[in-house]
Motif scaffolding. Structure first.
Motif, mmCIF file in Angstrom:
data_model
loop_
_atom_site.group_PDB
_atom_site.id
_atom_site.type_symbol
_atom_site.label_atom_id
_atom_site.label_comp_id
_atom_site.label_asym_id
_atom_site.label_seq_id
_atom_site.Cartn_x
_atom_site.Cartn_y
_atom_site.Cartn_z
ATOM 1 N N VAL A 26 79.890 -19.081 -1.687
ATOM 2 C CA VAL A 26 78.596 -19.587 -2.225
ATOM 3 C C VAL A 26 77.917 -18.362 -2.818
ATOM 4 C CG1 VAL A 26 76.221 -19.602 -1.227
ATOM 5 C CG2 VAL A 26 78.145 -20.822 -0.182
ATOM 6 N N ILE A 27 78.411 -17.173 -2.805
ATOM 7 C CA ILE A 27 78.040 -15.962 -3.565
ATOM 8 C C ILE A 27 79.416 -15.536 -4.140
ATOM 9 C CG2 ILE A 27 76.229 -15.577 -2.062
ATOM 10 C CD1 ILE A 27 77.689 -12.987 -0.987
ATOM 11 N N ASP A 28 78.933 -14.478 -5.351
ATOM 12 C CA ASP A 28 80.057 -14.045 -6.181
ATOM 13 C C ASP A 28 80.557 -12.572 -5.772
ATOM 14 O OD1 ASP A 28 80.164 -16.221 -8.227
ATOM 15 O OD2 ASP A 28 77.951 -15.802 -8.303
ATOM 16 N N GLU A 29 79.684 -11.896 -5.087
ATOM 17 C CA GLU A 29 79.816 -10.476 -4.922
ATOM 18 C C GLU A 29 79.014 -9.924 -3.867
ATOM 19 O OE1 GLU A 29 79.981 -6.229 -7.718
ATOM 20 O OE2 GLU A 29 79.691 -8.174 -8.739
ATOM 21 N N ILE A 30 79.381 -8.880 -3.345
ATOM 22 C CA ILE A 30 78.759 -8.178 -2.098
ATOM 23 C C ILE A 30 78.529 -6.481 -2.706
ATOM 24 C CG2 ILE A 30 78.656 -7.051 0.083
ATOM 25 C CD1 ILE A 30 80.541 -9.691 0.902
ATOM 26 N N VAL A 31 77.302 -6.247 -2.630
ATOM 27 C CA VAL A 31 76.779 -4.902 -3.005
ATOM 28 C C VAL A 31 76.670 -4.043 -1.741
ATOM 29 C CG1 VAL A 31 75.150 -3.226 -3.985
ATOM 30 C CG2 VAL A 31 75.690 -5.609 -5.016
ATOM 31 N N LEU A 88 73.515 -8.087 -1.065
ATOM 32 C CA LEU A 88 73.579 -6.697 -0.336
ATOM 33 C C LEU A 88 74.541 -6.794 1.112
ATOM 34 C CD1 LEU A 88 70.409 -4.705 -0.737
ATOM 35 C CD2 LEU A 88 72.297 -4.878 -2.122
ATOM 36 N N GLU A 89 75.116 -5.824 1.350
ATOM 37 C CA GLU A 89 76.036 -5.863 2.723
ATOM 38 C C GLU A 89 75.383 -6.601 3.821
ATOM 39 O OE1 GLU A 89 78.919 -2.910 5.023
ATOM 40 O OE2 GLU A 89 77.610 -2.216 3.095
ATOM 41 N N HIS A 90 74.227 -6.091 4.124
ATOM 42 C CA HIS A 90 73.514 -6.493 5.221
ATOM 43 C C HIS A 90 72.564 -7.586 4.873
ATOM 44 C CE1 HIS A 90 76.102 -3.771 7.270
ATOM 45 N NE2 HIS A 90 75.339 -2.613 6.675
ATOM 46 N N ALA A 91 72.558 -8.474 4.016
ATOM 47 C CA ALA A 91 71.495 -9.329 3.544
ATOM 48 C C ALA A 91 72.096 -10.692 4.075
ATOM 49 C CB ALA A 91 71.304 -9.543 2.204
ATOM 50 N N ILE A 92 71.103 -11.603 4.398
ATOM 51 C CA ILE A 92 71.359 -12.850 4.941
ATOM 52 C C ILE A 92 71.073 -13.977 4.077
ATOM 53 C CG2 ILE A 92 71.547 -12.254 7.301
ATOM 54 C CD1 ILE A 92 68.630 -13.703 7.726
ATOM 55 N N TYR A 93 71.703 -15.152 4.022
ATOM 56 C CA TYR A 93 71.373 -16.319 3.121
ATOM 57 C C TYR A 93 71.745 -17.641 3.832
ATOM 58 C CZ TYR A 93 71.407 -18.621 -1.489
ATOM 59 O OH TYR A 93 71.092 -19.155 -2.647
ATOM 60 N N ALA A 143 72.698 -18.053 14.262
ATOM 61 C CA ALA A 143 73.091 -17.093 13.283
ATOM 62 C C ALA A 143 74.523 -17.018 13.415
ATOM 63 C CB ALA A 143 72.455 -15.679 13.535
ATOM 64 N N THR A 144 75.160 -16.900 14.314
ATOM 65 C CA THR A 144 76.610 -16.815 14.336
ATOM 66 C C THR A 144 77.289 -18.031 13.802
ATOM 67 O OG1 THR A 144 76.933 -15.564 16.327
ATOM 68 C CG2 THR A 144 78.588 -16.466 15.806
ATOM 69 N N ASN A 145 76.829 -19.266 14.210
ATOM 70 C CA ASN A 145 77.373 -20.568 13.687
ATOM 71 C C ASN A 145 77.074 -21.122 12.376
ATOM 72 O OD1 ASN A 145 78.991 -21.522 16.152
ATOM 73 N ND2 ASN A 145 76.861 -21.247 17.029
ATOM 74 N N MET A 146 75.989 -20.342 11.714
ATOM 75 C CA MET A 146 75.696 -20.931 10.251
ATOM 76 C C MET A 146 76.257 -20.001 9.219
ATOM 77 S SD MET A 146 71.625 -21.065 11.350
ATOM 78 C CE MET A 146 71.092 -20.993 9.624
ATOM 79 N N LYS A 147 76.926 -19.302 9.680
ATOM 80 C CA LYS A 147 77.518 -18.450 8.497
ATOM 81 C C LYS A 147 76.628 -17.673 7.493
ATOM 82 C CE LYS A 147 81.583 -19.656 10.330
ATOM 83 N NZ LYS A 147 82.077 -18.719 11.349
ATOM 84 N N ILE A 148 75.832 -16.954 7.840
ATOM 85 C CA ILE A 148 74.815 -16.553 7.045
ATOM 86 C C ILE A 148 74.979 -15.123 6.517
ATOM 87 C CG2 ILE A 148 73.206 -17.876 8.128
ATOM 88 C CD1 ILE A 148 72.113 -15.185 9.594
ATOM 89 N N THR A 149 76.017 -14.535 6.620
ATOM 90 C CA THR A 149 76.368 -13.110 6.202
ATOM 91 C C THR A 149 76.946 -13.067 4.958
ATOM 92 O OG1 THR A 149 78.473 -13.088 7.225
ATOM 93 C CG2 THR A 149 76.619 -12.378 8.685
ATOM 94 N N GLY A 183 67.536 -8.977 0.775
ATOM 95 C CA GLY A 183 66.998 -9.241 2.449
ATOM 96 C C GLY A 183 67.539 -10.335 2.811
ATOM 97 N N GLU A 184 66.452 -11.018 3.131
ATOM 98 C CA GLU A 184 66.471 -12.476 3.492
ATOM 99 C C GLU A 184 66.390 -13.387 2.166
ATOM 100 O OE1 GLU A 184 64.642 -13.924 7.253
ATOM 101 O OE2 GLU A 184 63.085 -12.298 6.525
ATOM 102 N N GLY A 185 67.426 -14.401 2.208
ATOM 103 C CA GLY A 185 67.487 -15.631 1.422
ATOM 104 C C GLY A 185 67.250 -16.822 2.139
ATOM 105 N N GLY A 186 65.964 -17.359 2.142
ATOM 106 C CA GLY A 186 65.827 -18.569 3.200
ATOM 107 C C GLY A 186 65.477 -19.702 2.698
ATOM 108 N N SER A 187 66.339 -20.606 2.694
ATOM 109 C CA SER A 187 66.130 -22.081 2.315
ATOM 110 C C SER A 187 65.688 -22.442 1.020
ATOM 111 C CB SER A 187 64.652 -22.501 3.083
ATOM 112 O OG SER A 187 64.762 -23.854 3.302
ATOM 113 N N GLY A 188 65.067 -23.254 0.582
ATOM 114 C CA GLY A 188 64.995 -23.575 -0.592
ATOM 115 C C GLY A 188 64.115 -22.590 -1.245
ATOM 116 N N GLY A 189 63.241 -21.922 -0.537
ATOM 117 C CA GLY A 189 62.466 -20.784 -1.166
ATOM 118 C C GLY A 189 63.292 -19.837 -1.886
#
Length: 320
Positions: free
Chosen positions: A261-266, A218-223, A246-252, A199-205
């Motif tokens: 930053v990630i290896d794969e999209i589900v 996941l395809e529509h998750a954010i990080y 959201a647009t400028n941060m490249k979170i998709t 779902g959400e991958g937020g910050s150091g948390g």
């Protein structure tokens, strides 16, 4: 009835008309044949959904990632992990329900599981603090990772949090240090670890559990390093500019795959994971099985080195 997001209003209108027609067609004294109109509207609604989801903006993806009906960590654990035995407490302060941790079997293989649980209704959201962990949650995660390392068990993490809890008590108990220790524990694992951002991958948390050999989304998750609203408040002193942030941060997932930053999209079902939870959970299971099968053959030194190199390489540019 589905809970429709604001940008899904065209589909919601069509679905509303469909429900009215179905109710009319189900009457005892049916004066008109509505089957053809129902079929036409069903086709139109599906096409409208396809058109909308073919061009989602980062802000719209953020809304999908936060959808209240989206499957949560506990749904994945219940479906994919058998004989799950939860572990509680950090052996220092107390229990933190924002992080579910324990041991079980994933398709026959013993594993350790760490998951951020948001909750699905008011009571469970309060119980799990909306998935925002306190220091004791991350220290519990460290405890479970050390046990997994000792008993040579692969580690699976399910990430879904807006960020670590920023309350006064959490800061007094060493929130930043706890996050750093959890990240360090991830890097030090001599066993495979695979992280799924559901779902959400937020910050150091999030990174405290997502410093893994394989990171999938996941395809529509954010990080992201901060929520769009938080970034807008800092940069423009205006949370209403969250869409711009959201647009400028490249979170998709799509942006982050390009940035390595990630290896794969589900992939998710049309309209998001909440429309077919069983299908998306099965897809995540298949991805986990494939990732673990390639990692379990590596020795501890190789796993540690590969994991460290992977994260040190993020953001590097080469001048040719």
């Amino acid at each position: 009835m589905h809970y429709f997001l604001e940008f899904e209003k065209p589909v919601a209108d069509l679905v509303g008309k469909l429900e009215e027609l179905r109710a009319l067609g189900a009457g005892d004294e049916r004066s008109v044949n509505v089957d053809e109109e129902i079929a036409r509207l069903e086709t139109k609604a599906e096409q409208a959904l396809k058109d909308i989801y073919a061009k989602l903006t980062p802000w719209q993806k953020t809304q999908v990632a936060r959808h209240p009906d989206r499957p949560h960590a506990r749904d994945y654990i219940d479906a994919l992990i058998t004989d799950f035995t939860p572990m509680s407490g950090d052996r220092a302060f107390g229990e933190d329900a924002a992080i579910t941790a324990g041991f079980g079997r994933f398709r026959g293989t013993p594993v350790a599981v760490l998951a951020q649980e948001k909750g699905h209704d008011t009571a469970t959201r309060l119980k799990h603090n909306f998935g925002m962990a306190r220091p004791e949650g991350y220290r519990k995660a460290v405890r479970i990772m050390k046990l997994a390392d000792r008993f040579k068990l692969p580690v699976i993490t399910l990430v879904d949090t807006a960020g670590a809890y920023p309350g006064i008590g959490a800061e007094e108990r060493g929130q930043a240090e706890a996050i750093a220790r959890s990240t360090e524990a991830c890097l030090a694992l001599g066993v495979p670890n695979v992280s799924v951002i559901i779902g959400e991958g937020g910050s150091g948390g999030a990174i405290a559990l997502a410093t893994a050999n394989r990171v999938v989304m996941l395809e529509h998750a954010i990080y992201s390093v901060i929520s769009p609203e938080g970034a807008a408040s800092i940069l423009w002193r205006e949370s209403s500019k969250a869409q711009d942030a959201a647009t400028n941060m490249k979170i998709t997932a799509q942006d982050l795959l390009k940035l390595k930053v990630i290896d794969e999209i589900v992939g998710e079902p049309l309209g998001g994971a909440h429309r077919d939870p069983k299908a998306v959970i099965e897809a995540v299971g298949t991805t986990l099985e494939t990732a673990l099968s390639t990692l379990v053959v590596e020795d501890a030194a190789t796993l540690k080195r590969a994991r460290r190199d992977k994260f040190l390489a993020i953001g590097r540019t080469l001048d040719r």
